[in-house]
Design a protein around this motif. Structure first.
Motif, short mmCIF file in Angstrom:
data_model
loop_
_atom_site.label_atom_id
_atom_site.label_comp_id
_atom_site.label_asym_id
_atom_site.label_seq_id
_atom_site.Cartn_x
_atom_site.Cartn_y
_atom_site.Cartn_z
N ASN A 150 0.80 -1.21 0.00
CA ASN A 150 0.00 0.00 0.00
C ASN A 150 0.85 1.28 0.00
O ASN A 150 0.42 2.31 0.49
CB ASN A 150 -0.97 -0.01 1.19
N ARG A 151 2.07 1.18 -0.53
CA ARG A 151 2.96 2.34 -0.62
C ARG A 151 3.48 2.46 -2.04
O ARG A 151 3.65 1.48 -2.74
CB ARG A 151 4.15 2.20 0.32
N VAL A 152 3.75 3.68 -2.44
CA VAL A 152 4.33 3.93 -3.76
C VAL A 152 5.80 4.28 -3.56
O VAL A 152 6.14 5.10 -2.72
CB VAL A 152 3.61 5.09 -4.47
N ARG A 153 6.65 3.60 -4.33
CA ARG A 153 8.09 3.89 -4.32
C ARG A 153 8.50 4.24 -5.74
O ARG A 153 7.90 3.78 -6.70
CB ARG A 153 8.90 2.69 -3.86
N LEU A 154 9.54 5.02 -5.86
CA LEU A 154 10.13 5.33 -7.15
C LEU A 154 11.37 4.47 -7.34
O LEU A 154 12.25 4.45 -6.49
CB LEU A 154 10.54 6.81 -7.23
N VAL A 155 11.40 3.75 -8.45
CA VAL A 155 12.59 3.00 -8.83
C VAL A 155 13.25 3.85 -9.92
O VAL A 155 12.65 4.12 -10.95
CB VAL A 155 12.23 1.60 -9.36
N ILE A 156 14.49 4.27 -9.67
CA ILE A 156 15.17 5.22 -10.55
C ILE A 156 16.46 4.61 -11.07
O ILE A 156 17.27 4.08 -10.30
CB ILE A 156 15.47 6.54 -9.80
N ARG A 176 15.35 7.93 0.89
CA ARG A 176 15.51 6.47 0.89
C ARG A 176 14.20 5.72 1.15
O ARG A 176 14.04 4.60 0.70
CB ARG A 176 16.54 6.06 1.93
N SER A 177 13.27 6.32 1.87
CA SER A 177 12.03 5.60 2.16
C SER A 177 11.11 5.49 0.95
O SER A 177 10.26 4.60 0.91
CB SER A 177 11.28 6.27 3.32
N VAL A 178 11.28 6.35 -0.04
CA VAL A 178 10.40 6.30 -1.23
C VAL A 178 11.16 6.14 -2.54
O VAL A 178 10.55 6.07 -3.59
CB VAL A 178 9.49 7.55 -1.32
N VAL A 179 12.49 6.08 -2.49
CA VAL A 179 13.30 6.01 -3.71
C VAL A 179 14.28 4.86 -3.61
O VAL A 179 14.92 4.64 -2.58
CB VAL A 179 14.07 7.33 -3.93
#
Length: 185
Positions: A150-156, A176-179
């Motif tokens: 239920n979380r959105v992360r960015l993979v870069i 770091r918590s979202v990327v």
């Protein structure tokens, strides 16, 4: 019961969740626009609008949310107003024409039938954004939205932090918590 097997309340809840995800994606994309720099050679003339091309059949309100956020916030790409061009899967010829005009951002909806590797060939100086880790690691995308717990992360892709244009500001790697920064295969 609906034909999908969901009760009306469950179907409404699922639709609301998809719309929430669309709003989150649009919000993240506006932040990414602010954190990205383009060479002047990869931008339209000052009198023209920068372009965001969205590929895939409309879903979850992403396009509408992005249009609203860009209009309300006045966000620009290096001072250029932003136009959104959306092409459904059956509009391939029109999409290819728009991509040959070198948009600044190409966003792949989850249901897009376009191939990121082909789009990269057509528009090598566009920021290529999509859905799922494999979009970056194997399909040569730059940034992907990944949904877990239920979380959105960015993979870069690490490349988008080091290349000349478009270049994402390295400050994003501190989140770091979202990327998550990854290498392409």
């Amino acid at each position: 019961m609906l034909f999908t097997g969901l009760t009306p309340i469950a179907a409404k809840t699922a639709l609301e969740e998809k719309r929430r995800i669309g709003r989150v994606q649009a919000t993240y994309l506006t932040h990414l626009i602010n954190l990205t720099q383009w060479d002047k050679a990869h931008l339209p003339k000052p009198s023209q609008s920068a372009k965001v091309v969205i590929l895939g059949d409309k879903e979850n309100g992403f396009t509408e949310s992005l249009e609203f956020l860009l209009e309300e916030s006045g966000i620009t790409i290096e001072g250029n107003k932003i136009d959104i061009l959306h092409f459904a899967n059956d509009d391939k010829a029109k999409a290819i024409e728009a991509l040959s005009n070198k948009p600044q951002i190409v966003f792949f909806l989850a249901n897009s039938t376009h191939l990121p590797t082909k789009i990269r060939e057509l528009s090598p100086h566009s920021l290529i954004v999509g859905i799922g880790r494999n979009f970056v690691t194997t399909s040569k995308g730059d940034i992907a939205f990944e949904y877990t717990r239920n979380r959105v992360r960015l993979v870069i892709s690490r490349q988008v932090l080091t290349r000349r244009s478009p270049k994402l500001n390295s400050q994003i790697s501190r989140l770091r918590s979202v990327v998550e920064i990854v290498r392409r295969n």
